[in-house]
Design a protein around this motif. Structure first.
Motif, PDB file in Angstrom:
ATOM      1  N   GLU A  59      14.274   6.243  -0.431  1.00 25.00           N
ATOM      2  CA  GLU A  59      15.672   6.667  -0.432  1.00 25.00           C
ATOM      3  C   GLU A  59      16.001   7.658   0.680  1.00 25.00           C
ATOM      4  OE1 GLU A  59      13.943   5.943  -2.981  1.00 25.00           O
ATOM      5  OE2 GLU A  59      15.180   4.829  -4.396  1.00 25.00           O
ATOM      6  N   SER A  60      14.984   8.457   1.078  1.00 28.11           N
ATOM      7  CA  SER A  60      15.236   9.494   2.089  1.00 28.11           C
ATOM      8  C   SER A  60      15.088   8.953   3.515  1.00 28.11           C
ATOM      9  CB  SER A  60      14.274  10.659   1.876  1.00 28.11           C
ATOM     10  OG  SER A  60      12.952  10.241   2.210  1.00 28.11           O
ATOM     11  N   GLY A  61      14.705   7.682   3.656  1.00 33.78           N
ATOM     12  CA  GLY A  61      14.540   7.118   4.993  1.00 33.78           C
ATOM     13  C   GLY A  61      13.115   7.263   5.524  1.00 33.78           C
ATOM     14  N   GLN A  62      12.267   7.943   4.766  1.00 33.63           N
ATOM     15  CA  GLN A  62      10.865   8.082   5.166  1.00 33.63           C
ATOM     16  C   GLN A  62      10.101   6.816   4.781  1.00 33.63           C
ATOM     17  OE1 GLN A  62       9.343  11.125   6.446  1.00 33.63           O
ATOM     18  NE2 GLN A  62      11.535  11.503   6.843  1.00 33.63           N
ATOM     19  N   VAL A  63       9.065   6.530   5.539  1.00 35.62           N
ATOM     20  CA  VAL A  63       8.239   5.389   5.167  1.00 35.62           C
ATOM     21  C   VAL A  63       7.437   5.764   3.926  1.00 35.62           C
ATOM     22  CG1 VAL A  63       6.393   3.832   5.861  1.00 35.62           C
ATOM     23  CG2 VAL A  63       8.094   4.572   7.539  1.00 35.62           C
ATOM     24  N   GLY A  64       7.631   4.975   2.859  1.00 32.51           N
ATOM     25  CA  GLY A  64       6.941   5.294   1.608  1.00 32.51           C
ATOM     26  C   GLY A  64       5.805   4.342   1.306  1.00 32.51           C
ATOM     27  N   ALA A  65       5.816   3.181   1.972  1.00 29.52           N
ATOM     28  CA  ALA A  65       4.786   2.186   1.674  1.00 29.52           C
ATOM     29  C   ALA A  65       4.631   1.220   2.833  1.00 29.52           C
ATOM     30  CB  ALA A  65       5.144   1.416   0.404  1.00 29.52           C
ATOM     31  N   MET A  66       3.518   0.527   2.815  1.00 29.89           N
ATOM     32  CA  MET A  66       3.274  -0.520   3.817  1.00 29.89           C
ATOM     33  C   MET A  66       3.294  -1.862   3.088  1.00 29.89           C
ATOM     34  SD  MET A  66       0.011  -1.039   6.380  1.00 29.89           S
ATOM     35  CE  MET A  66      -1.313  -1.060   5.174  1.00 29.89           C
ATOM     36  N   LEU A  67       4.125  -2.766   3.585  1.00 27.42           N
ATOM     37  CA  LEU A  67       4.168  -4.122   3.036  1.00 27.42           C
ATOM     38  C   LEU A  67       3.248  -5.004   3.880  1.00 27.42           C
ATOM     39  CD1 LEU A  67       5.721  -6.169   1.088  1.00 27.42           C
ATOM     40  CD2 LEU A  67       7.129  -6.658   3.086  1.00 27.42           C
ATOM     41  N   VAL A  68       2.364  -5.738   3.226  1.00 22.10           N
ATOM     42  CA  VAL A  68       1.445  -6.617   3.959  1.00 22.10           C
ATOM     43  C   VAL A  68       1.666  -8.056   3.530  1.00 22.10           C
ATOM     44  CG1 VAL A  68      -0.955  -7.211   4.407  1.00 22.10           C
ATOM     45  CG2 VAL A  68      -0.288  -4.815   4.230  1.00 22.10           C
ATOM     46  N   LEU A  69       2.056  -8.874   4.476  1.00 19.04           N
ATOM     47  CA  LEU A  69       2.219 -10.307   4.222  1.00 19.04           C
ATOM     48  C   LEU A  69       1.060 -11.027   4.899  1.00 19.04           C
ATOM     49  CD1 LEU A  69       5.955 -11.234   4.795  1.00 19.04           C
ATOM     50  CD2 LEU A  69       4.535 -12.020   2.911  1.00 19.04           C
ATOM     51  N   ALA A  70       0.383 -11.893   4.146  1.00 14.84           N
ATOM     52  CA  ALA A  70      -0.763 -12.601   4.721  1.00 14.84           C
ATOM     53  C   ALA A  70      -0.398 -14.056   4.925  1.00 14.84           C
ATOM     54  CB  ALA A  70      -1.961 -12.494   3.794  1.00 14.84           C
ATOM     55  N   PHE A  71      -0.744 -14.565   6.086  1.00 13.61           N
ATOM     56  CA  PHE A  71      -0.561 -16.006   6.273  1.00 13.61           C
ATOM     57  C   PHE A  71      -1.810 -16.598   6.895  1.00 13.61           C
ATOM     58  CE2 PHE A  71       1.631 -13.544   9.429  1.00 13.61           C
ATOM     59  CZ  PHE A  71       1.245 -14.085  10.644  1.00 13.61           C
ATOM     60  N   PRO A  72      -2.216 -17.781   6.405  1.00 14.05           N
ATOM     61  CA  PRO A  72      -3.482 -18.343   6.849  1.00 14.05           C
ATOM     62  C   PRO A  72      -3.459 -18.630   8.342  1.00 14.05           C
ATOM     63  CG  PRO A  72      -2.467 -19.705   5.135  1.00 14.05           C
ATOM     64  CD  PRO A  72      -1.503 -18.628   5.464  1.00 14.05           C
ATOM     65  N   VAL A  73      -4.605 -18.441   8.967  1.00 17.96           N
ATOM     66  CA  VAL A  73      -4.761 -18.813  10.362  1.00 17.96           C
ATOM     67  C   VAL A  73      -4.666 -20.324  10.408  1.00 17.96           C
ATOM     68  CG1 VAL A  73      -6.321 -18.800  12.335  1.00 17.96           C
ATOM     69  CG2 VAL A  73      -6.236 -16.844  10.782  1.00 17.96           C
ATOM     70  N   VAL A 112       1.969   2.000  10.773  1.00 18.87           N
ATOM     71  CA  VAL A 112       3.089   1.550   9.946  1.00 18.87           C
ATOM     72  C   VAL A 112       3.846   2.745   9.358  1.00 18.87           C
ATOM     73  CG1 VAL A 112       3.703   0.287   7.842  1.00 18.87           C
ATOM     74  CG2 VAL A 112       2.061  -0.698   9.452  1.00 18.87           C
ATOM     75  N   PHE A 113       3.087   3.777   8.934  1.00 18.93           N
ATOM     76  CA  PHE A 113       3.757   4.948   8.363  1.00 18.93           C
ATOM     77  C   PHE A 113       4.485   5.742   9.437  1.00 18.93           C
ATOM     78  CE2 PHE A 113       3.169   5.469   3.800  1.00 18.93           C
ATOM     79  CZ  PHE A 113       2.370   4.369   3.534  1.00 18.93           C
ATOM     80  N   PHE A 155       0.883  -1.160   0.000  1.00 25.05           N
ATOM     81  CA  PHE A 155       0.000   0.000   0.000  1.00 25.05           C
ATOM     82  C   PHE A 155       0.922   1.210   0.000  1.00 25.05           C
ATOM     83  CE2 PHE A 155      -2.402  -3.523   1.511  1.00 25.05           C
ATOM     84  CZ  PHE A 155      -3.657  -3.360   0.934  1.00 25.05           C
ATOM     85  N   ILE A 156       0.885   1.924  -1.141  1.00 22.19           N
ATOM     86  CA  ILE A 156       1.962   2.871  -1.412  1.00 22.19           C
ATOM     87  C   ILE A 156       1.516   4.324  -1.220  1.00 22.19           C
ATOM     88  CG2 ILE A 156       3.643   3.598  -3.161  1.00 22.19           C
ATOM     89  CD1 ILE A 156       2.707   0.723  -4.448  1.00 22.19           C
ATOM     90  N   GLY A 157       2.375   5.091  -0.559  1.00 20.27           N
ATOM     91  CA  GLY A 157       2.148   6.529  -0.398  1.00 20.27           C
ATOM     92  C   GLY A 157       1.012   6.834   0.564  1.00 20.27           C
ATOM     93  N   PRO A 158       0.806   8.121   0.837  1.00 18.00           N
ATOM     94  CA  PRO A 158      -0.229   8.537   1.793  1.00 18.00           C
ATOM     95  C   PRO A 158      -1.625   8.074   1.373  1.00 18.00           C
ATOM     96  CG  PRO A 158       1.031  10.440   0.973  1.00 18.00           C
ATOM     97  CD  PRO A 158       1.555   9.244   0.266  1.00 18.00           C
ATOM     98  N   GLN A 159      -1.845   7.906   0.091  1.00 17.52           N
ATOM     99  CA  GLN A 159      -3.159   7.464  -0.377  1.00 17.52           C
ATOM    100  C   GLN A 159      -3.336   5.941  -0.309  1.00 17.52           C
ATOM    101  OE1 GLN A 159      -5.896   9.326  -1.235  1.00 17.52           O
ATOM    102  NE2 GLN A 159      -4.609  10.906  -0.277  1.00 17.52           N
ATOM    103  N   LEU A 160      -2.263   5.249   0.062  1.00 17.57           N
ATOM    104  CA  LEU A 160      -2.311   3.781   0.185  1.00 17.57           C
ATOM    105  C   LEU A 160      -2.790   3.123  -1.111  1.00 17.57           C
ATOM    106  CD1 LEU A 160      -3.867   3.544   3.775  1.00 17.57           C
ATOM    107  CD2 LEU A 160      -1.436   3.477   3.163  1.00 17.57           C
ATOM    108  N   VAL A 161      -2.091   3.413  -2.180  1.00 20.43           N
ATOM    109  CA  VAL A 161      -2.422   2.810  -3.470  1.00 20.43           C
ATOM    110  C   VAL A 161      -1.996   1.339  -3.441  1.00 20.43           C
ATOM    111  CG1 VAL A 161      -1.972   2.837  -5.953  1.00 20.43           C
ATOM    112  CG2 VAL A 161      -2.209   5.000  -4.691  1.00 20.43           C
ATOM    113  N   GLN A 162      -2.937   0.472  -3.815  1.00 18.13           N
ATOM    114  CA  GLN A 162      -2.737  -0.962  -3.599  1.00 18.13           C
ATOM    115  C   GLN A 162      -2.149  -1.691  -4.806  1.00 18.13           C
ATOM    116  OE1 GLN A 162      -6.130  -2.946  -1.959  1.00 18.13           O
ATOM    117  NE2 GLN A 162      -5.294  -5.002  -2.262  1.00 18.13           N
ATOM    118  N   MET A 163      -1.175  -2.567  -4.520  1.00 18.72           N
ATOM    119  CA  MET A 163      -0.683  -3.543  -5.492  1.00 18.72           C
ATOM    120  C   MET A 163      -0.581  -4.867  -4.741  1.00 18.72           C
ATOM    121  SD  MET A 163       2.539  -1.743  -7.312  1.00 18.72           S
ATOM    122  CE  MET A 163       2.458  -0.076  -7.969  1.00 18.72           C
TER     123      MET A 163
END
Lengths: 120, 371
Positions: B134-148, B100-101, B53-61
């Motif tokens: 590159e600047s050390g700021q949080v630019g995105a949130m990485l989400v890893l999913a694992f089944p319960v 996360v941000f 989820f990228i940037g302040p708008q949390l654009v999803q990939m």
């Protein structure tokens, strides 16, 4: 009238057998396993089926499909609710355990009647 | 040149490349920083369900594996390139992004978390971690999913059905136990005592199975429990055999069988007389095509002749002579001989798959399920 009975619990199978026999049915089975039920159906025509859905290994519709394919009417007698039924069994009656003997006989009679009407 | 620089690599890269990124807050791909491209390649290449989820708008990939979190493939595809912040700002995932941000990693337990998923979708826990630019700021949130992993929670809808099924079945069995106990009891007191013992035995085995539905029931432990409820004197017992785990169905039946034998021994047999001894042994036989067969011998010794065979075929005899062959393809002999009862019980220890899993006892079941 030959009624196929598929139920893996001995006590419930025996109770249902008695109920069906008392109502005048000729009970095919009871069978606790799919393989035996299938071979009985392959041997000769039954007029109706009373099927449990879970024979100890989770929900299974092998017998229901086998009867449907042979155009034999049937009802489910099960601990499950309707939500486990695949869409192709929307029309099939489901009796929840513990099954009331009178409701069972009514449901079997209804399934057979409905089937006859649809054949005309 | 720009296409090469903005190339994405990994499964599911094509559908991402095809999106009109210039219309999103991220802008055209050629302008994306190297840190973002690296994160995207990592996400796409990950075998586990993974999303960014990228940037302040949390654009999803997300990668192809992440599609499993959605109701269907098209819902999963629609989410690509969307802003979570705009579409679903109240979701727990969007709220997690705030943390996360700010630089913290957090774990979202599956409870209450859905992204348009239906109740039948397997539950996932989500691990959410910051990705810095590159600047050390949080630019995105990485989400890893694992089944319960708990099977009971794997599919909330199915486990409720399963529970409903078990409860109804159990009620039906209890009703049947009552009817059958009534048939073989002479007095009301007799019936009450029989029922009490039988329902308690059913409850004990259900308790063990509920605590650990996939573990089965340990044979020796079960026998000891049943004898303990009869207050059997340990010195008079001899138990011996290999470690055996009974699948649920066999456990149900065997618990009741041992209960009946133990009750009988307490009333009339080896456990009713000071001279009595009880020998219970079991072994596994390789019975050819049927696979492994469990054979258990219950032998009472030193019982004075006074004890006679039961006057009629009772509940226990019916259990062993009829229910055992019907449910477990087994067989049993009971002999009331001078010195005490000898009962031999044998049945194939066929694997019985527990709910939701195909080969709990290491062997898969025979008939294929419906397609």
């Amino acid at each position: 009238m030959d009624v196929l009975l598929v139920e893996d619990d001995y006590y419930l199978a025996d109770d249902t057998r008695r109920v069906l026999a008392a109502a005048g049915a000729n009970v095919a089975g009871p069978y606790a396993r799919v393989a035996e039920s299938l071979s009985r159906v392959a041997q000769g025509r039954v007029d109706c089926g009373v099927l449990d859905i879970n024979l100890g290994e989770g929900p299974s519709f092998i017998m229901a499909r086998a009867l449907k394919q042979r155009d034999v009417p049937f009802v489910f007698a099960t601990g499950y609710g309707r939500e486990v039924l695949p869409d192709d069994f929307n029309e099939v009656e489901l009796l929840e355990k513990p099954v009331d003997p009178r409701l069972l006989i009514d449901a079997v009679a209804r399934a057979c009647r409905k089937h006859e009407t649809s054949e005309v | 040149m720009a296409t090469l620089a903005g190339a994405m690599n990994g499964p599911g890269a094509d559908r991402l490349s095809a999106l009109p990124w210039e219309q999103t807050p991220l802008g055209p791909r050629a302008g994306w920083p190297g840190s973002l491209r690296a994160a995207i390649d990592l996400m796409l290449g990950a075998g586990a369900p993974c999303a960014l989820f990228i940037g302040p708008q949390l654009v999803q990939m997300h990668n192809l594996a992440f599609d499993a979190l959605y109701r269907d493939g098209s819902a999963a595809t629609r989410a690509l390139g969307r802003s979570l912040k705009r579409d679903d700002p109240d979701s727990s995932l969007a709220k997690a992004a705030g943390e996360v941000f700010a630089g913290r990693s957090i774990l979202l337990a599956s409870q209450g978390w859905t992204i348009g998923a239906s109740p039948g979708t397997p539950a996932f826990n989500l691990s959410c971690a910051p990705i810095r630019d590159e600047s050390g700021q949080v630019g995105a949130m990485l989400v890893l999913a694992f089944p319960v992993t708990s099977p009971a929670r794997l599919d909330a809808g199915a486990s409720i059905s399963e529970l409903q099924h078990r409860v109804r079945n159990l009620l039906a069995v209890v009703r049947s136990l009552v009817a059958r106990s009534a048939e073989s009891s002479d007095t009301v007191e007799d019936l009450a005592a029989h029922l009490d013992g039988r329902i308690a035995a059913v409850a004990r085995v259900q308790g063990v199975l509920l605590r650990n539905p996939h573990a089965g029931v340990d044979l020796e432990g079960m026998i000891r429990d049943e004898l303990l409820t009869q207050s059997a004197d340990q010195d008079r017992l001899n138990l011996g055999g290999p470690e055996i785990v009974l699948p649920p169905k066999a456990a149900d039946l065997m618990t009741l069988a041992i209960h009946e034998l133990a009750t009988n021994a307490t009333k009339f047999g080896a456990l009713s007389q000071a001279s009595g001894k009880l020998d219970i042994t079991w072994k596994l036989d390789q019975a050819g095509a049927r696979g492994q067969q469990l054979e258990l011998v219950w032998m009472e010794l030193g019982v004075a002749i006074a004890s006679q065979a039961p006057r009629r075929q009772g509940f226990g005899t019916n259990l062993l002579k009829r229910r055992l062959p019907y449910e477990l393809s087994g067989e049993a002999d009971i002999e009331f001989r001078p010195g005490g009862v000898v009962c031999r019980i044998a049945f194939p220890l066929a694997p019985v798959a527990a709910m939701g899993s195909s080969s709990v006892w290491g062997v898969t079941t025979t008939a294929g399920d419906d397609a």
